[in-house]
Motif scaffolding. Structure first.
Motif, PDB file in Angstrom:
ATOM      1  N   ILE A  65       0.912  -1.157   0.080  1.00 20.60           N
ATOM      2  CA  ILE A  65       0.041   0.287  -0.055  1.00 20.60           C
ATOM      3  C   ILE A  65       0.871   1.298   0.125  1.00 20.60           C
ATOM      4  N   GLY A  66       1.874   1.236   0.647  1.00 21.01           N
ATOM      5  CA  GLY A  66       2.958   2.475   0.749  1.00 21.01           C
ATOM      6  C   GLY A  66       3.319   2.656  -0.607  1.00 21.01           C
ATOM      7  N   ASN A  83      10.755   5.448   3.463  1.00 21.32           N
ATOM      8  CA  ASN A  83      11.509   4.514   4.472  1.00 21.32           C
ATOM      9  C   ASN A  83      10.942   3.192   4.385  1.00 21.32           C
ATOM     10  N   TYR A  84      11.904   2.189   4.764  1.00 28.24           N
ATOM     11  CA  TYR A  84      11.663   0.720   4.667  1.00 28.24           C
ATOM     12  C   TYR A  84      12.917   0.078   5.521  1.00 28.24           C
ATOM     13  N   LEU A  85      12.859  -1.211   5.427  1.00 29.66           N
ATOM     14  CA  LEU A  85      13.939  -1.984   6.185  1.00 29.66           C
ATOM     15  C   LEU A  85      14.903  -2.084   5.018  1.00 29.66           C
ATOM     16  N   VAL A 139       2.371   4.355   6.785  1.00 36.89           N
ATOM     17  CA  VAL A 139       1.819   2.969   6.061  1.00 36.89           C
ATOM     18  C   VAL A 139       2.653   1.691   6.735  1.00 36.89           C
ATOM     19  N   GLY A 141       3.920  -1.451   8.786  1.00 38.12           N
ATOM     20  CA  GLY A 141       3.381  -2.214   9.770  1.00 38.12           C
ATOM     21  C   GLY A 141       3.652  -3.341   9.853  1.00 38.12           C
ATOM     22  N   PRO A 235      -8.512  -6.859   3.090  1.00 42.99           N
ATOM     23  CA  PRO A 235      -7.236  -7.953   2.588  1.00 42.99           C
ATOM     24  C   PRO A 235      -6.738  -7.206   1.322  1.00 42.99           C
ATOM     25  N   PHE A 236      -5.892  -7.050   1.365  1.00 38.23           N
ATOM     26  CA  PHE A 236      -4.870  -6.400   0.236  1.00 38.23           C
ATOM     27  C   PHE A 236      -3.625  -7.433  -0.015  1.00 38.23           C
ATOM     28  N   THR A 238      -0.253  -8.184  -0.481  1.00 47.17           N
ATOM     29  CA  THR A 238       0.828  -7.612  -0.198  1.00 47.17           C
ATOM     30  C   THR A 238       1.762  -8.525   0.549  1.00 47.17           C
TER      31      THR A 238
HETATM   32  P1  NAD Z   1       4.007  -4.445   2.961  1.00 44.23           P
HETATM   33  O1  NAD Z   1       4.691  -5.634   3.523  1.00 44.23           O
HETATM   34  O2  NAD Z   1       4.122  -3.940   1.640  1.00 44.23           O
HETATM   35  O3  NAD Z   1       4.291  -3.263   3.762  1.00 44.23           O
HETATM   36  C1  NAD Z   1       4.632  -3.002   5.230  1.00 44.23           C
HETATM   37  C2  NAD Z   1       5.912  -2.436   5.322  1.00 44.23           C
HETATM   38  O4  NAD Z   1       6.264  -2.081   6.726  1.00 44.23           O
HETATM   39  C3  NAD Z   1       7.000  -3.140   4.874  1.00 44.23           C
HETATM   40  O5  NAD Z   1       7.333  -2.854   3.451  1.00 44.23           O
HETATM   41  C4  NAD Z   1       8.235  -2.554   5.750  1.00 44.23           C
HETATM   42  O6  NAD Z   1       8.874  -1.823   4.825  1.00 44.23           O
HETATM   43  C5  NAD Z   1       7.412  -1.661   6.851  1.00 44.23           C
HETATM   44  N1  NAD Z   1       7.963  -2.307   8.076  1.00 44.23           N
HETATM   45  C6  NAD Z   1       7.634  -3.365   8.685  1.00 44.23           C
HETATM   46  N2  NAD Z   1       8.280  -3.257   9.766  1.00 44.23           N
HETATM   47  C7  NAD Z   1       9.137  -2.021   9.961  1.00 44.23           C
HETATM   48  C8  NAD Z   1      10.176  -1.698  10.757  1.00 44.23           C
HETATM   49  N3  NAD Z   1      10.456  -2.247  12.097  1.00 44.23           N
HETATM   50  N4  NAD Z   1      10.755  -0.414  10.422  1.00 44.23           N
HETATM   51  C9  NAD Z   1      10.495   0.088   9.292  1.00 44.23           C
HETATM   52  N5  NAD Z   1       9.688  -0.309   8.229  1.00 44.23           N
HETATM   53  C10 NAD Z   1       9.068  -1.502   8.676  1.00 44.23           C
HETATM   54  O7  NAD Z   1       2.293  -4.665   3.427  1.00 44.23           O
HETATM   55  P2  NAD Z   1       1.144  -3.805   3.405  1.00 44.23           P
HETATM   56  O8  NAD Z   1      -0.022  -4.552   3.462  1.00 44.23           O
HETATM   57  O9  NAD Z   1       1.108  -2.932   2.328  1.00 44.23           O
HETATM   58  O10 NAD Z   1       1.144  -2.864   4.689  1.00 44.23           O
HETATM   59  C11 NAD Z   1       1.020  -1.467   4.713  1.00 44.23           C
HETATM   60  C12 NAD Z   1       0.064  -1.022   5.987  1.00 44.23           C
HETATM   61  O11 NAD Z   1      -1.181  -1.581   5.431  1.00 44.23           O
HETATM   62  C13 NAD Z   1       0.388  -1.963   7.124  1.00 44.23           C
HETATM   63  O12 NAD Z   1       0.349  -0.823   8.344  1.00 44.23           O
HETATM   64  C14 NAD Z   1      -0.582  -2.887   7.429  1.00 44.23           C
HETATM   65  O13 NAD Z   1      -0.918  -3.096   8.880  1.00 44.23           O
HETATM   66  C15 NAD Z   1      -1.954  -2.289   6.747  1.00 44.23           C
HETATM   67  N6  NAD Z   1      -2.927  -3.315   6.361  1.00 44.23           N
HETATM   68  C16 NAD Z   1      -2.864  -4.261   5.288  1.00 44.23           C
HETATM   69  C17 NAD Z   1      -3.646  -4.870   5.034  1.00 44.23           C
HETATM   70  C18 NAD Z   1      -3.530  -5.948   3.899  1.00 44.23           C
HETATM   71  O14 NAD Z   1      -4.489  -6.741   3.943  1.00 44.23           O
HETATM   72  N7  NAD Z   1      -2.386  -6.111   3.196  1.00 44.23           N
HETATM   73  C19 NAD Z   1      -4.827  -4.965   5.634  1.00 44.23           C
HETATM   74  C20 NAD Z   1      -5.099  -3.759   6.493  1.00 44.23           C
HETATM   75  C21 NAD Z   1      -4.317  -2.874   6.847  1.00 44.23           C
END
Ligand code: NAD
Ligand code: MG
Length: 298
Positions: A65-66, A83-85, A139, A141, A235-236, A238
């Motif tokens: 999503i980010g 930002n990312y890991l 974003v 998480g 649900p996305f 990712t």
């Molecule tokens: P994603 O894995 O693509 O993104 C999550 C990102 O969080 C990772 O790319 C990473 O860079 C970052 N991250 C995690 N731990 C970290 C840390 N300690 N330090 C720095 N960065 C860190 O997955 P996504 O689903 O796009 O997640 C983005 C957001 O959307 C999250 O907050 C997640 O909770 C929320 N979300 C996702 C869904 C879903 O179904 N995918 C549903 C509801 C909410």
């Protein structure tokens, strides 16, 4: 997978539906290794100048999503720091190239948001390298499903809260003195804040905390002309989900539980982030927007 978000079509069949292959990866997982590869709007998102000259910091901007928000922001005319890991450098490199391809400034700042000191550095560096900051988009998480409370460790509980909640507090605290009137903060909660899963005993309450934190902060900072809003995805498709956020059995059927019977693709979340970032949403603050495939928010 190529999206087209501009021609009318049936949303039920617009994107892939389950069943998906099992595809375990170590946390945090790479988008480039997913099957099918997610659509973050790479080839489809069109900009209309809605964020011309804006300066954004997007956490979790490498994937999911980010990444979709970072691409859309750049196409709308914003300079973007992500930002990312460090393990996610290859995904981040792709995003940096896409931002630069728009003629916008791209800043890559890897590091761990579980550290308050790093959160402060991240904001300072984004502000310095972009020449200001007016969009803080949280974003990043962490989500790891655990069957039973008996197996849920204090370490995991702590890490999930540090990543999802404390980082939000630290980043907001560091950014607010820098943000001008008109700036916005966008936080990312989840349908889990309202309809928690049995296996997400640590994650779901972080998302409720994000909703309450954002509503409280929105009231506190409105006198400065700063708005705070929340996106709550369902649900996305990712890496968060496919790399331990769900069991591989759930990954195979991912999205089948919502009325649309498919997961959302990250590209389908980008427009709401753009709207909340732009001046178009000037009368909106302290609100939560569901992007849930039909599982409506309360
Ligand atoms: P994603 O894995 O693509 O993104 C999550 C990102 O969080 C990772 O790319 C990473 O860079 C970052 N991250 C995690 N731990 C970290 C840390 N300690 N330090 C720095 N960065 C860190 O997955 P996504 O689903 O796009 O997640 C983005 C957001 O959307 C999250 O907050 C997640 O909770 C929320 N979300 C996702 C869904 C879903 O179904 N995918 C549903 C509801 C909410
Ligand atoms: Mg990632």
């Amino acid at each position: 997978m190529t999206s087209n978000q501009y021609d009318m079509q049936n949303p039920l069949t617009q994107y892939p539906q389950p069943e998906f292959p099992k595809q375990p990866q170590p946390v945090p997982g790479l988008a480039s290794k997913m099957e099918p590869v997610p659509d973050h709007g790479e080839t489809s998102y069109k900009g209309f100048g809605r964020l011309k000259g804006r300066k954004a910091l997007v956490t979790g901007g490498d994937s999911g999503i980010g990444r979709s928000a970072a691409i859309a922001f750049a196409r709308e005319g914003a300079d973007v720091a992500i930002n990312y890991l460090p393990e996610e450098q290859s995904d981040a490199d792709e995003v940096i190239k896409l931002i630069e391809a728009e003629g916008r400034k791209a800043v890559a700042i890897p590091g761990d948001l579980k550290s308050e000191a790093f959160c402060q550095e991240l904001v300072a560096k984004a502000n310095a390298d972009l020449g200001g900051l007016d969009l803080l988009v949280n974003v990043a998480g962490r989500q790891k499903s655990v069957e039973s409370i008996a197996e849920l460790t204090t370490e995991q509980f702590d890490e999930t809260f540090k990543t999802n909640v404390y980082a939000l507090f630290w980043l907001s605290k560091a950014a607010l003195p820098l943000l001008p009137a008109g700036a916005t903060i966008i936080n990312t909660a989840s349908i889990q804040a309202y309809q928690p899963s049995a296996t997400l005993l640590d994650y779901a309450p972080t998302k409720s905390a994000i909703v309450a934190f954002s509503k409280a902060l929105s009231k506190q900072v409105l006198p400065k002309g700063i708005r705070v809003n929340v996106v709550a995805p369902g649900p996305f498709w990712t890496p968060l989900q496919t790399s331990g956020g769900q069991t591989q059995d759930v990954v195979q059927e991912f999205g089948s539980e919502v009325p649309m019977k498919r997961p959302g693709q990250p590209a389908e979340c980008a427009p709401i982030y753009v709207f909340l970032a732009s001046q178009e949403s000037s009368y909106i603050t302290g609100e939560v927007f569901g992007v849930t495939g039909g599982n409506t928010l309360p």
